[in-house]
Design a protein around this motif. Sequence first.
Motif, PDB file in Angstrom:
ATOM      1  N   ALA A 262      46.442  30.358  20.102  1.00 18.28           N
ATOM      2  CA  ALA A 262      45.916  29.810  21.355  1.00 18.28           C
ATOM      3  C   ALA A 262      44.802  30.726  21.830  1.00 18.28           C
ATOM      4  N   ASP A 263      43.979  30.210  22.737  1.00 22.19           N
ATOM      5  CA  ASP A 263      42.928  31.034  23.316  1.00 22.19           C
ATOM      6  C   ASP A 263      43.534  32.185  24.112  1.00 22.19           C
ATOM      7  N   ILE A 264      42.796  33.292  24.153  1.00 21.30           N
ATOM      8  CA  ILE A 264      43.289  34.507  24.793  1.00 21.30           C
ATOM      9  C   ILE A 264      42.503  34.744  26.076  1.00 21.30           C
ATOM     10  N   PRO A 265      43.168  34.869  27.213  1.00 22.31           N
ATOM     11  CA  PRO A 265      42.436  35.164  28.460  1.00 22.31           C
ATOM     12  C   PRO A 265      41.950  36.605  28.476  1.00 22.31           C
ATOM     13  N   HIS A 298      37.812  42.675  28.506  1.00 23.02           N
ATOM     14  CA  HIS A 298      39.079  43.208  28.014  1.00 23.02           C
ATOM     15  C   HIS A 298      40.190  42.196  28.242  1.00 23.02           C
ATOM     16  N   ALA A 299      41.020  42.023  27.225  1.00 20.67           N
ATOM     17  CA  ALA A 299      42.243  41.241  27.377  1.00 20.67           C
ATOM     18  C   ALA A 299      43.358  42.156  27.855  1.00 20.67           C
ATOM     19  N   SER A 300      44.459  41.587  28.261  1.00 19.34           N
ATOM     20  CA  SER A 300      45.615  42.402  28.661  1.00 19.34           C
ATOM     21  C   SER A 300      46.149  43.127  27.438  1.00 19.34           C
ATOM     22  N   PRO A 301      46.815  44.278  27.629  1.00 21.85           N
ATOM     23  CA  PRO A 301      47.359  44.999  26.472  1.00 21.85           C
ATOM     24  C   PRO A 301      48.276  44.129  25.615  1.00 21.85           C
ATOM     25  N   GLU A 302      49.002  43.203  26.222  1.00 23.00           N
ATOM     26  CA  GLU A 302      49.888  42.339  25.456  1.00 23.00           C
ATOM     27  C   GLU A 302      49.098  41.403  24.555  1.00 23.00           C
TER      28      GLU A 302
END
Length: 318
Positions: A262-265, A298-302
């Motif tokens: 899925a797309d990554i926020p 930047h994406a979240s660390p998760e």
Amino acid sequence: MSRLSIYGPLVAAVLAASACSRHEAPVWQGYVEGEYVYLSSSQSGTLTQLDVRRGQNIAASAPVFALEAVDETAALDEARHQLAAAQAQLADLQTGKRPPEVRVTQAQLAQAIANARKAALQLTRDEAQFRAGGIARAQLDDSRADAASTAAQVRELENQVTVANLPGRTAQLAAQAAQVQAAQAALAQAQWKLDQKRVSAPQAGLVYDTLYRAGEWVQAGSPVVQMLPPQNVKVRFFVPETVVGSLAPGRRVSLHCDGCAADIPATITWVSNAAEYTPPVIYSDENRQKLVFMIEAHASPEDAVKLHPGQPVEVRLP
């Protein structure tokens, strides 16, 4: 050389996407980049233990590697003994003489007091005898001298008992206290050098690469392990000049990559102040379309663990 030669393929893709996206949601091309953390020791030594392997995810404070520490361990033991000796000397100065030594002086004082009393009684009798004419003046003088001598001995021993119970002089105490502080500093330095021989992970992340093998000599400051914490994974993409003004740090974007479920926020964290390509002379309408600006997100660390440095991505507004 202009920056266009460096980012040529991405800039061309951005311009093409801009031209065909006037009636569709804009799509910008970008790539994943990692800011690596290189773990090293400030001390040199043989690598005796490598606790991680390439591709492993480790937690913060997890042991990473260790160097031989024979000299540092011996230096730490020496510093501990020197501190104990300095502290013992300071305690000895603070307490005065030992109790058995004080008791010896007290016994001598008791004997002197008894002798002084005996001499005083003898002097009293001799004075009475001299007045009665029973003894010569020489004998009276001897009695007076003996009484004065024993009284002086009592005063001397009384002073010795007082001095025996006193601590060292102020200057001696200050000098020895400074020695204790110096020994404590040497111990802290020895402990720090020993601790530098064992390196732990400063934060959780991926072991991207290991640069030495056990048994190899490692120079001070040479990286042994290359780590990539998830918060250090970022996406760089390029937008045309007509769009950059609407994007600012804090703006949310969506990342699409091949193979992602899925797309990554992600969140924009930096917008370049300079164009990647500056046309000569003037900013005509035609040339302005060639201006692109670099943006980082930047994406979240998760979610960052799903991205890999060098991976191409498409960036869209949600």
